[in-house]
Design a protein around this motif. Structure first.
Motif, PDB file in Angstrom:
ATOM      1  N   HIS A  29     -64.503  -8.830  32.811  1.00 49.10           N
ATOM      2  CA  HIS A  29     -64.648  -7.482  32.259  1.00 49.10           C
ATOM      3  C   HIS A  29     -65.531  -6.642  33.184  1.00 49.10           C
ATOM      4  CE1 HIS A  29     -63.476  -8.094  27.747  1.00 49.10           C
ATOM      5  NE2 HIS A  29     -62.555  -8.553  28.591  1.00 49.10           N
ATOM      6  N   ALA A  93     -71.500  -4.631  24.641  1.00 50.56           N
ATOM      7  CA  ALA A  93     -70.048  -4.776  24.564  1.00 50.56           C
ATOM      8  C   ALA A  93     -69.483  -4.765  25.971  1.00 50.56           C
ATOM      9  CB  ALA A  93     -69.431  -3.643  23.739  1.00 50.56           C
ATOM     10  N   SER A  94     -68.340  -5.389  26.147  1.00 50.51           N
ATOM     11  CA  SER A  94     -67.662  -5.323  27.433  1.00 50.51           C
ATOM     12  C   SER A  94     -66.174  -5.077  27.213  1.00 50.51           C
ATOM     13  CB  SER A  94     -67.891  -6.601  28.250  1.00 50.51           C
ATOM     14  OG  SER A  94     -67.208  -7.715  27.700  1.00 50.51           O
ATOM     15  N   SER A  95     -65.529  -4.533  28.238  1.00 51.53           N
ATOM     16  CA  SER A  95     -64.088  -4.315  28.180  1.00 51.53           C
ATOM     17  C   SER A  95     -63.494  -4.565  29.564  1.00 51.53           C
ATOM     18  CB  SER A  95     -63.750  -2.907  27.680  1.00 51.53           C
ATOM     19  OG  SER A  95     -64.153  -1.918  28.604  1.00 51.53           O
ATOM     20  N   GLY A 100     -60.525   0.332  27.757  1.00 51.05           N
ATOM     21  CA  GLY A 100     -60.116  -0.919  27.137  1.00 51.05           C
ATOM     22  C   GLY A 100     -60.858  -1.185  25.843  1.00 51.05           C
ATOM     23  N   THR A 101     -60.345  -2.124  25.062  1.00 53.32           N
ATOM     24  CA  THR A 101     -61.009  -2.490  23.816  1.00 53.32           C
ATOM     25  C   THR A 101     -62.393  -3.047  24.102  1.00 53.32           C
ATOM     26  OG1 THR A 101     -58.917  -3.008  22.737  1.00 53.32           O
ATOM     27  CG2 THR A 101     -60.909  -4.007  21.809  1.00 53.32           C
ATOM     28  N   GLN A 102     -63.384  -2.538  23.385  1.00 52.50           N
ATOM     29  CA  GLN A 102     -64.755  -3.010  23.576  1.00 52.50           C
ATOM     30  C   GLN A 102     -65.009  -4.199  22.650  1.00 52.50           C
ATOM     31  OE1 GLN A 102     -67.774   0.068  23.648  1.00 52.50           O
ATOM     32  NE2 GLN A 102     -66.356   1.524  24.581  1.00 52.50           N
ATOM     33  N   HIS A 103     -65.425  -5.320  23.258  1.00 49.57           N
ATOM     34  CA  HIS A 103     -65.741  -6.542  22.535  1.00 49.57           C
ATOM     35  C   HIS A 103     -67.255  -6.680  22.482  1.00 49.57           C
ATOM     36  CE1 HIS A 103     -61.546  -8.031  22.735  1.00 49.57           C
ATOM     37  NE2 HIS A 103     -61.532  -7.346  23.862  1.00 49.57           N
TER      38      HIS A 103
ATOM     39  N   ASP B  97     -65.282   7.423  27.559  1.00 48.59           N
ATOM     40  CA  ASP B  97     -65.230   5.993  27.274  1.00 48.59           C
ATOM     41  C   ASP B  97     -66.260   5.487  26.262  1.00 48.59           C
ATOM     42  OD1 ASP B  97     -65.141   2.863  29.009  1.00 48.59           O
ATOM     43  OD2 ASP B  97     -63.641   3.772  27.756  1.00 48.59           O
TER      44      ASP B  97
END
Lengths: 113, 111
Positions: A29, A93-95, A100-103, B97
């Motif tokens: 990510h 969080a990372s994506s 992108g979807t942030q996890h 973002d």
């Protein structure tokens, strides 16, 4: 690892001390984000990294807060001269990339005495 | 202009009920609207997300309804279960973002 890892999970410190919070993003990510969640509040954006660069630091509440990211991977959020109002859960969080979807990780619960 | 307003603050339903959580925004540049679910002691997890080119999106028991002209969107949970008891956050993002979050809704589903 399988998910975003944050350490420590809990941190209790005295007012005026410095603290460092660590985030290990999901492997591969490139985008990494820090948020702060105060009791009963939503998540407040702090800073965004793309690779090792931070194009958006607009959410850092004061110059006591800083963050860095090295090797396009691990990030450290540092709070200097902590104050009681800094008590909160700090979430990372990372994506995969921008948009992108942030996890999210499970956060570091910071308590300032 | 950057705020996302979320209501209600808390919600209690019986099992099988359909809780509805509402969010409103002002910034017309927002183009991505996710919903996150958070259990105590855990980080938020993405539940479902929508972009403004559609008015509804359904994934399993979760549905987002989106009203672009009113600048509002909502989450519906069909056939709610006790395991759905959690805090739900709406959010919005523009091309910068970062996510702008609502203040959360604590949902309790009783058997």
């Amino acid at each position: 690892g399988a998910g975003v890892s944050q350490s420590p999970s809990n941190k209790v410190t005295e007012k005026g001390k410095d603290v460092e919070l660590r985030c290990d993003p999901i492997s591969g990510h490139t985008a990494l984000y820090w948020y702060r969640q105060s009791l009963g509040q939503g998540l407040e954006f702090l800073i965004y990294f793309q690779g090792n660069s931070a194009p958006d630091k607009s959410g850092l509440p004061s110059d006591r807060f800083s963050a860095e990211r090295t090797g396009g991977s691990v990030s450290t959020l540092t709070i200097q001269r902590t104050q009681q109002e800094d008590s909160a859960v700090y979430l990372c969080a990372s994506s995969l990339g921008p948009g992108g979807t942030q996890h999210f990780g499970d956060g570091t619960r910071l308590s300032i005495l | 202009q950057q705020q996302v307003k979320q209501s209600p603050q808390s919600l209690i339903v019986q099992k099988g009920g359909i809780p509805i959580i509402n969010c409103a925004y002002e910034n017309t540049a927002f183009d991505y609207f996710p919903w996150y679910q958070q259990f105590p002691g855990k980080g938020p997890a993405l539940l479902i997300a929508i972009r403004p080119d559609v008015s509804e999106k359904k994934e399993g028991r979760f549905t987002i309804s989106f009203n672009k002209s009113a600048k509002q969107f909502s989450l519906h949970i069909m056939d709610s279960q006790p395991g759905d008891s959690a805090t739900y956050f709406c959010a919005a993002s523009d091309n910068t973002d970062k996510l702008i979050f609502g203040t959360g809704t604590r949902l309790q589903v009783f058997p």
